[in-house]
Design an enzyme around this catalytic site. Structure first.
Site, mmCIF file in Angstrom:
data_model
loop_
_atom_site.group_PDB
_atom_site.id
_atom_site.type_symbol
_atom_site.label_atom_id
_atom_site.label_comp_id
_atom_site.label_asym_id
_atom_site.label_seq_id
_atom_site.Cartn_x
_atom_site.Cartn_y
_atom_site.Cartn_z
ATOM 1 N N HIS A 165 0.969 -1.313 -0.045
ATOM 2 C CA HIS A 165 0.049 -0.015 0.010
ATOM 3 C C HIS A 165 0.720 1.468 -0.043
ATOM 4 O O HIS A 165 2.183 1.265 0.506
ATOM 5 C CB HIS A 165 -0.875 0.056 1.295
ATOM 6 C CG HIS A 165 -2.022 -0.813 1.202
ATOM 7 N ND1 HIS A 165 -1.825 -2.071 1.284
ATOM 8 C CD2 HIS A 165 -3.338 -0.675 0.657
ATOM 9 C CE1 HIS A 165 -3.170 -2.709 1.161
ATOM 10 N NE2 HIS A 165 -4.037 -1.789 0.686
ATOM 11 N N LYS A 169 -0.567 4.953 4.553
ATOM 12 C CA LYS A 169 -1.501 3.795 5.290
ATOM 13 C C LYS A 169 -0.862 3.577 6.622
ATOM 14 O O LYS A 169 0.200 3.569 6.934
ATOM 15 C CB LYS A 169 -1.574 2.653 4.428
ATOM 16 C CG LYS A 169 -2.355 1.630 5.353
ATOM 17 C CD LYS A 169 -2.847 0.438 4.032
ATOM 18 C CE LYS A 169 -3.947 -0.605 4.651
ATOM 19 N NZ LYS A 169 -5.233 -0.115 5.233
HETATM 20 N N1 LIG Z 1 -12.973 -1.132 2.852
HETATM 21 C C1 LIG Z 1 -12.481 -0.546 1.866
HETATM 22 O O1 LIG Z 1 -12.597 -0.825 0.432
HETATM 23 C C2 LIG Z 1 -11.168 0.426 1.931
HETATM 24 C C3 LIG Z 1 -10.978 0.691 3.181
HETATM 25 N N2 LIG Z 1 -9.969 2.008 3.358
HETATM 26 C C4 LIG Z 1 -9.787 2.373 4.598
HETATM 27 O O2 LIG Z 1 -10.459 3.483 4.955
HETATM 28 C C5 LIG Z 1 -10.144 4.241 5.902
HETATM 29 C C6 LIG Z 1 -9.575 5.664 5.527
HETATM 30 O O3 LIG Z 1 -8.887 5.683 4.590
HETATM 31 P P1 LIG Z 1 -8.279 7.059 3.837
HETATM 32 O O4 LIG Z 1 -9.291 7.711 2.855
HETATM 33 O O5 LIG Z 1 -7.140 6.500 2.782
HETATM 34 O O6 LIG Z 1 -7.838 7.806 4.901
HETATM 35 P P2 LIG Z 1 -7.613 9.378 5.398
HETATM 36 O O7 LIG Z 1 -6.678 9.504 6.418
HETATM 37 O O8 LIG Z 1 -7.296 10.009 3.953
HETATM 38 O O9 LIG Z 1 -9.075 9.686 5.679
HETATM 39 C C7 LIG Z 1 -9.767 9.553 6.758
HETATM 40 C C8 LIG Z 1 -10.640 10.810 6.992
HETATM 41 O O10 LIG Z 1 -11.261 10.494 8.276
HETATM 42 C C9 LIG Z 1 -11.347 11.762 8.944
HETATM 43 N N3 LIG Z 1 -11.790 11.418 10.211
HETATM 44 C C10 LIG Z 1 -10.960 11.050 11.237
HETATM 45 N N4 LIG Z 1 -11.679 11.155 12.726
HETATM 46 C C11 LIG Z 1 -12.944 11.524 12.233
HETATM 47 C C12 LIG Z 1 -14.169 11.957 12.993
HETATM 48 N N5 LIG Z 1 -13.987 11.661 14.262
HETATM 49 N N6 LIG Z 1 -15.209 12.411 12.455
HETATM 50 C C13 LIG Z 1 -15.277 12.383 11.244
HETATM 51 N N7 LIG Z 1 -13.966 12.339 10.281
HETATM 52 C C14 LIG Z 1 -12.799 11.920 10.906
HETATM 53 C C15 LIG Z 1 -9.888 12.244 8.960
HETATM 54 O O11 LIG Z 1 -9.981 13.648 8.961
HETATM 55 C C16 LIG Z 1 -9.716 11.947 7.198
HETATM 56 O O12 LIG Z 1 -10.144 12.863 6.620
HETATM 57 C C17 LIG Z 1 -8.575 3.608 6.103
HETATM 58 O O13 LIG Z 1 -9.042 2.718 7.423
HETATM 59 C C18 LIG Z 1 -8.506 2.531 4.947
HETATM 60 O O14 LIG Z 1 -7.880 1.317 5.393
HETATM 61 C C19 LIG Z 1 -9.603 2.603 2.152
HETATM 62 C C20 LIG Z 1 -9.741 2.141 0.917
HETATM 63 C C21 LIG Z 1 -10.743 1.134 0.587
HETATM 64 O O1 LIG Z 2 -5.794 2.396 3.285
HETATM 65 C C1 LIG Z 2 -6.012 1.905 2.061
HETATM 66 O O2 LIG Z 2 -5.776 2.766 1.108
HETATM 67 C C2 LIG Z 2 -6.909 0.676 1.910
HETATM 68 N N1 LIG Z 2 -7.184 -0.067 2.776
HETATM 69 C C3 LIG Z 2 -8.022 -1.186 2.641
HETATM 70 C C4 LIG Z 2 -7.218 -2.248 3.342
HETATM 71 O O3 LIG Z 2 -6.799 -2.051 4.594
HETATM 72 O O4 LIG Z 2 -7.386 -3.274 2.811
HETATM 73 C C5 LIG Z 2 -8.519 -1.459 1.426
HETATM 74 C C6 LIG Z 2 -7.468 -1.217 0.095
HETATM 75 O O5 LIG Z 2 -6.481 -1.952 0.154
HETATM 76 C C7 LIG Z 2 -6.830 0.204 0.145
#
Ligand SMILES: NC(=O)C1=CN([C@@H]2O[C@H](COP(=O)(O)OP(=O)(O)OC[C@H]3O[C@@H](n4cnc5c(N)ncnc54)[C@H](O)[C@@H]3O)[C@@H](O)[C@H]2O)C=CC1
Ligand SMILES: O=C(O)C1=N[C@H](C(=O)O)C[C@H](O)C1
Length: 276
Positions: A165, A169
């Site tokens: 990643h 991350k």
């Molecule tokens: N399940 C899936 O398909 C995927 C999951 N993810 C996961 O999603 C999560 C976020 O990933 P990114 O967008 O890359 O991270 P990022 O750090 O860019 O975004 C997270 C956002 O959450 C906000 N945040 C934190 N505390 C908060 C609160 N109390 N209230 C409202 N907003 C709050 C932050 O300010 C930030 O804007 C990670 O855990 C990642 O692993 C990411 C991509 C795909």
């Molecule tokens: O943090 C990310 O970017 C992503 N998080 C998810 C994970 O923890 O598997 C999904 C994806 O791989 C991107």
């Protein structure tokens, strides 16, 4: 042509939690582009520069008529679903609020501990939660393949999961790697906890038969690559998935939100949504 969706109260209203994040921006754009839903709220953490700004303008685009707030309770009033890709603490705090409001809680957040998952589970007697560490069709299909291959091969095939990643991350192994590990362990007929081996370092001793190893690589702008390696004598089977665009995850999340509306309370995943 005038867009009348904002006035159509029969179209599900969606709130984006973590609107300024990598996924939050992607999700906001996807909701706005979808004719099947409308954006009715955007939430950010207290202290974020985005609070008080229009969600579209804060992202550098056109106004969307939705002001970013830190008040999740207020944002969820009248909504049908909230899509939450944030942090474990934010997600755990939101779960009872969404259940109380009768709003589907789509959770993409990874890095959740067993206690976090138990706290989310505790609201699913009254709320609808759809949670998956990866919302893409491809990865959820890969999970099914992983389970089947693990079941078909005996323990002479060692299972190793490798994920790569981007440098930002914060959790490891990825949620996806854990999903794939759980599928492999299920195929082998054991809970993952019994087979799990974290990244190796130093004199680790020889590999334990039947264990499932995890390795995490972090660097650059890699969106998300996963490999499940079945390594046997003289041959290896490698199942692999590479994400090349985050809209992949957003598409799955939107699908989950629409699917969850009207469902009975419970803890669902993407296999339920996709019918896999
Ligand atoms: N399940 C899936 O398909 C995927 C999951 N993810 C996961 O999603 C999560 C976020 O990933 P990114 O967008 O890359 O991270 P990022 O750090 O860019 O975004 C997270 C956002 O959450 C906000 N945040 C934190 N505390 C908060 C609160 N109390 N209230 C409202 N907003 C709050 C932050 O300010 C930030 O804007 C990670 O855990 C990642 O692993 C990411 C991509 C795909
Ligand atoms: O943090 C990310 O970017 C992503 N998080 C998810 C994970 O923890 O598997 C999904 C994806 O791989 C991107």
């Amino acid at each position: 042509m005038t867009d009348t969706r904002a006035d159509d109260s029969t179209t599900p209203g969606i709130v984006i939690m973590g609107a300024s994040g990598r996924m939050g921006r992607m999700l906001t754009a996807a909701v706005v582009a979808s004719p099947a839903m409308r954006l009715v709220g955007a939430v950010e953490r207290p202290g974020s520069d985005w609070i008080g700004q229009d969600a579209g303008e804060a992202a550098g685009g056109a106004a969307l008529g939705v002001v970013v707030t830190e008040d999740a309770d207020a944002a969820l009033a009248g909504a049908q679903a909230v899509i939450d890709f944030t942090t474990p603490a934010a997600t755990v705090a939101l779960a009872p609020i969404a259940a109380q409001a009768g709003v589907v809680h789509v959770i993409g957040t990874t890095g959740l501990t067993p206690d976090d998952i138990a706290a989310i589970d505790a609201v699913t007697d009254r709320g609808v939660v759809v949670r998956a560490g990866n919302m893409s069709l491809g990865v959820n299909l890969l999970m099914q393949l992983t389970r089947k291959v693990a079941q078909a091969l005996d323990e002479s095939f060692d299972i190793e999961i490798v994920e790569t990643h981007h440098r930002h991350k914060v959790d490891a192994p990825s949620g996806t790697a854990l999903m794939l590990g759980e599928a492999a362990a299920e195929g082998r007929g054991h809970p993952l906890d019994d087979l799990y081996v974290a990244a190796r370092d130093g004199i680790t001793g020889a590999r334990e038969t039947g264990s499932i190893g995890f390795s995490a690589i972090r660097g650059g702008d890699v969106i998300g690559d996963h490999e499940v390696i079945f390594a046997g004598e003289g041959e290896r089977i490698i199942l692999s998935h590479k994400a090349s665009d985050r809209t992949l995850f957003a598409r799955g999340a939107l699908k989950a939100a629409l699917w969850g509306v009207g469902k009975a309370p419970g803890h669902y995943d993407m296999l339920d949504v996709l019918g896999l």
